[in-house]
Design a protein around this motif. Structure first.
Motif, mmCIF file in Angstrom:
data_model
loop_
_atom_site.group_PDB
_atom_site.id
_atom_site.type_symbol
_atom_site.label_atom_id
_atom_site.label_comp_id
_atom_site.label_asym_id
_atom_site.label_seq_id
_atom_site.Cartn_x
_atom_site.Cartn_y
_atom_site.Cartn_z
ATOM 1 N N MET A 1 0.836 -1.190 0.000
ATOM 2 C CA MET A 1 0.000 0.000 0.000
ATOM 3 C C MET A 1 0.883 1.257 0.000
ATOM 4 O O MET A 1 1.866 1.326 0.744
ATOM 5 C CB MET A 1 -0.903 0.013 1.231
ATOM 6 N N SER A 2 0.492 2.220 -0.808
ATOM 7 C CA SER A 2 1.205 3.495 -0.824
ATOM 8 C C SER A 2 0.176 4.614 -0.942
ATOM 9 O O SER A 2 -0.912 4.416 -1.502
ATOM 10 C CB SER A 2 2.196 3.549 -1.984
ATOM 11 N N PRO A 3 0.499 5.830 -0.441
ATOM 12 C CA PRO A 3 -0.461 6.937 -0.507
ATOM 13 C C PRO A 3 -0.765 7.320 -1.955
ATOM 14 O O PRO A 3 0.135 7.398 -2.789
ATOM 15 C CB PRO A 3 0.259 8.068 0.229
ATOM 16 N N LYS A 4 -2.053 7.560 -2.249
ATOM 17 C CA LYS A 4 -2.435 8.056 -3.569
ATOM 18 C C LYS A 4 -2.007 9.518 -3.656
ATOM 19 O O LYS A 4 -2.242 10.302 -2.741
ATOM 20 C CB LYS A 4 -3.943 7.928 -3.759
ATOM 21 N N LYS A 5 -1.387 9.883 -4.748
ATOM 22 C CA LYS A 5 -0.809 11.215 -4.904
ATOM 23 C C LYS A 5 -1.839 12.313 -4.654
ATOM 24 O O LYS A 5 -2.945 12.282 -5.197
ATOM 25 C CB LYS A 5 -0.206 11.357 -6.302
ATOM 26 N N ASP A 6 -1.446 13.266 -3.818
ATOM 27 C CA ASP A 6 -2.247 14.459 -3.520
ATOM 28 C C ASP A 6 -3.605 14.148 -2.897
ATOM 29 O O ASP A 6 -4.515 14.981 -2.938
ATOM 30 C CB ASP A 6 -2.469 15.298 -4.793
ATOM 31 N N SER A 7 -3.767 12.960 -2.311
ATOM 32 C CA SER A 7 -5.074 12.612 -1.742
ATOM 33 C C SER A 7 -5.167 12.869 -0.240
ATOM 34 O O SER A 7 -6.264 12.881 0.313
ATOM 35 C CB SER A 7 -5.395 11.138 -2.017
ATOM 36 N N PHE A 8 -4.023 13.072 0.429
ATOM 37 C CA PHE A 8 -4.048 13.262 1.879
ATOM 38 C C PHE A 8 -4.260 14.739 2.212
ATOM 39 O O PHE A 8 -3.539 15.611 1.715
ATOM 40 C CB PHE A 8 -2.763 12.748 2.515
ATOM 41 N N HIS A 9 -5.262 14.988 3.058
ATOM 42 C CA HIS A 9 -5.590 16.353 3.452
ATOM 43 C C HIS A 9 -5.710 16.432 4.971
ATOM 44 O O HIS A 9 -6.231 15.511 5.606
ATOM 45 C CB HIS A 9 -6.893 16.798 2.795
ATOM 46 N N GLN A 10 -5.226 17.526 5.529
ATOM 47 C CA GLN A 10 -5.267 17.758 6.967
ATOM 48 C C GLN A 10 -6.063 19.030 7.256
ATOM 49 O O GLN A 10 -5.965 20.013 6.525
ATOM 50 C CB GLN A 10 -3.853 17.900 7.539
ATOM 51 N N VAL A 11 -6.854 18.982 8.327
ATOM 52 C CA VAL A 11 -7.643 20.141 8.736
ATOM 53 C C VAL A 11 -7.463 20.346 10.234
ATOM 54 O O VAL A 11 -7.664 19.418 11.025
ATOM 55 C CB VAL A 11 -9.140 19.958 8.415
ATOM 56 N N GLU A 12 -7.067 21.555 10.604
ATOM 57 C CA GLU A 12 -6.898 21.903 12.017
ATOM 58 C C GLU A 12 -8.158 22.620 12.508
ATOM 59 O O GLU A 12 -8.522 23.671 11.967
ATOM 60 C CB GLU A 12 -5.687 22.818 12.185
ATOM 61 N N PRO A 13 -8.850 22.069 13.516
ATOM 62 C CA PRO A 13 -10.056 22.713 14.029
ATOM 63 C C PRO A 13 -9.755 24.100 14.607
ATOM 64 O O PRO A 13 -8.658 24.345 15.119
ATOM 65 C CB PRO A 13 -10.537 21.756 15.126
ATOM 66 N N LYS A 14 -10.747 24.964 14.561
ATOM 67 C CA LYS A 14 -10.585 26.337 15.024
ATOM 68 C C LYS A 14 -10.167 26.404 16.490
ATOM 69 O O LYS A 14 -9.297 27.203 16.873
ATOM 70 C CB LYS A 14 -11.896 27.104 14.823
ATOM 71 N N TYR A 15 -10.770 25.526 17.340
ATOM 72 C CA TYR A 15 -10.453 25.602 18.773
ATOM 73 C C TYR A 15 -8.998 25.238 19.047
ATOM 74 O O TYR A 15 -8.380 25.751 19.989
ATOM 75 C CB TYR A 15 -11.396 24.713 19.588
ATOM 76 N N ILE A 16 -8.425 24.334 18.206
ATOM 77 C CA ILE A 16 -7.013 23.981 18.382
ATOM 78 C C ILE A 16 -6.126 25.141 17.958
ATOM 79 O O ILE A 16 -5.120 25.446 18.618
ATOM 80 C CB ILE A 16 -6.675 22.704 17.587
ATOM 81 N N THR A 17 -6.496 25.799 16.868
ATOM 82 C CA THR A 17 -5.739 26.977 16.444
ATOM 83 C C THR A 17 -5.717 28.023 17.552
ATOM 84 O O THR A 17 -4.670 28.616 17.853
ATOM 85 C CB THR A 17 -6.354 27.580 15.173
ATOM 86 N N THR A 18 -6.879 28.226 18.199
ATOM 87 C CA THR A 18 -6.967 29.196 19.294
ATOM 88 C C THR A 18 -6.078 28.780 20.463
ATOM 89 O O THR A 18 -5.360 29.613 21.047
ATOM 90 C CB THR A 18 -8.423 29.326 19.769
ATOM 91 N N GLU A 19 -6.089 27.477 20.809
ATOM 92 C CA GLU A 19 -5.261 26.984 21.909
ATOM 93 C C GLU A 19 -3.778 27.168 21.612
ATOM 94 O O GLU A 19 -2.994 27.548 22.497
ATOM 95 C CB GLU A 19 -5.570 25.504 22.177
ATOM 96 N N LEU A 20 -3.377 26.917 20.372
ATOM 97 C CA LEU A 20 -1.973 27.073 19.993
ATOM 98 C C LEU A 20 -1.556 28.542 20.047
ATOM 99 O O LEU A 20 -0.428 28.857 20.449
ATOM 100 C CB LEU A 20 -1.734 26.505 18.597
#
Length: 226
Positions: free
Chosen positions: A1-20
């Motif tokens: 198994m290998s990652p499909k090109k450009d298929s992985f996406h990350q999203v940071e929730p707003k509350y985590i951004t605020t905490e950081l």
């Protein structure tokens, strides 16, 4: 198994951004959810597997003595909670019945999401495996339902030598149901126990090997004549 090109996406929730931001860690770390696809590298397969879960990124800067420059790199970790269709953790005998196969495939998926539920699903596979081996669910006298422990005892009388493996699956499956927690290494043991039990009970690998060994002993090591 290998990652499909450009298929992985990350999203940071707003509350985590605020905490950081409040902790002064913004630009040093990121946490949130991810999703993506994996592709089987086998030429005749090419299966696409959907994955999702949590991610954590830690950003680092350090001095490179060779280039005499500061370099940046990311320590990225994924914790998968969904994988569908899940890659098989153990092999299945070709003769395994449809009910056992269905629940075992579900156990492969639950392995990534909930270890306790996965252990319970292996217990269910054990029940259906005993069905395939013609071990009854109802007692001959009294028409009462037999629990899994009683059915394993019946198997022990008919096909001795497998009860410990199946009882381990029963006990850990019960633990998953009642306590809601199962240790990771224990769960891996259960998969191994089930694979061994299926191979021996359905394929009779050891019996066939013993029979071949007996023929060699009888022929004093010479190949059998057709």
């Amino acid at each position: 198994m290998s990652p499909k090109k450009d298929s992985f996406h990350q999203v940071e929730p707003k509350y985590i951004t605020t905490e950081l931001e409040e902790s002064g860690e913004i630009g040093e770390a990121s946490y949130g959810r991810f999703h993506g696809f994996l592709v089987c590298s086998m030429v005749l397969c090419g299966e696409i597997v959907a994955v999702a879960g949590d991610y954590s990124d830690y950003y680092h800067r350090q001095y490179d003595d060779q280039t005499e420059e500061m370099v940046e790199f990311t320590d990225r970790n994924y914790r998968t909670f969904l994988m569908r269709p899940a890659p098989p953790i153990i092999s299945m005998p070709k003769s395994l019945n449809a009910d056992s196969r269905k629940h075992l495939e579900r156990a492969f998926e639950l392995f990534w999401a909930d270890w306790a539920s996965c252990a319970n699903r292996l217990r269910i596979v054990t029940e259906y495996l005993l069905d395939q081996l013609a071990i009854p669910r109802i007692a001959a006298k009294g028409k009462r339902y037999l629990d899994l422990a009683a059915r394993i005892e019946l198997l022990k009388a008919a096909r001795p030598g497998h009860d410990n493996l199946l009882n381990a699956l029963r006990v850990v499956g019960n633990l998953g149901s009642h306590d809601g927690e199962v240790d990771f290494e224990v769960l891996l043991d259960c998969f191994e126990f089930l694979e061994e039990a299926m191979v021996e009970l359905l394929d009779r690998r050891r019996e066939k090997m013993d029979a071949r060994a007996a023929l060699l002993i009888q022929s004093r090591g010479k190949p059998a004549l057709d």
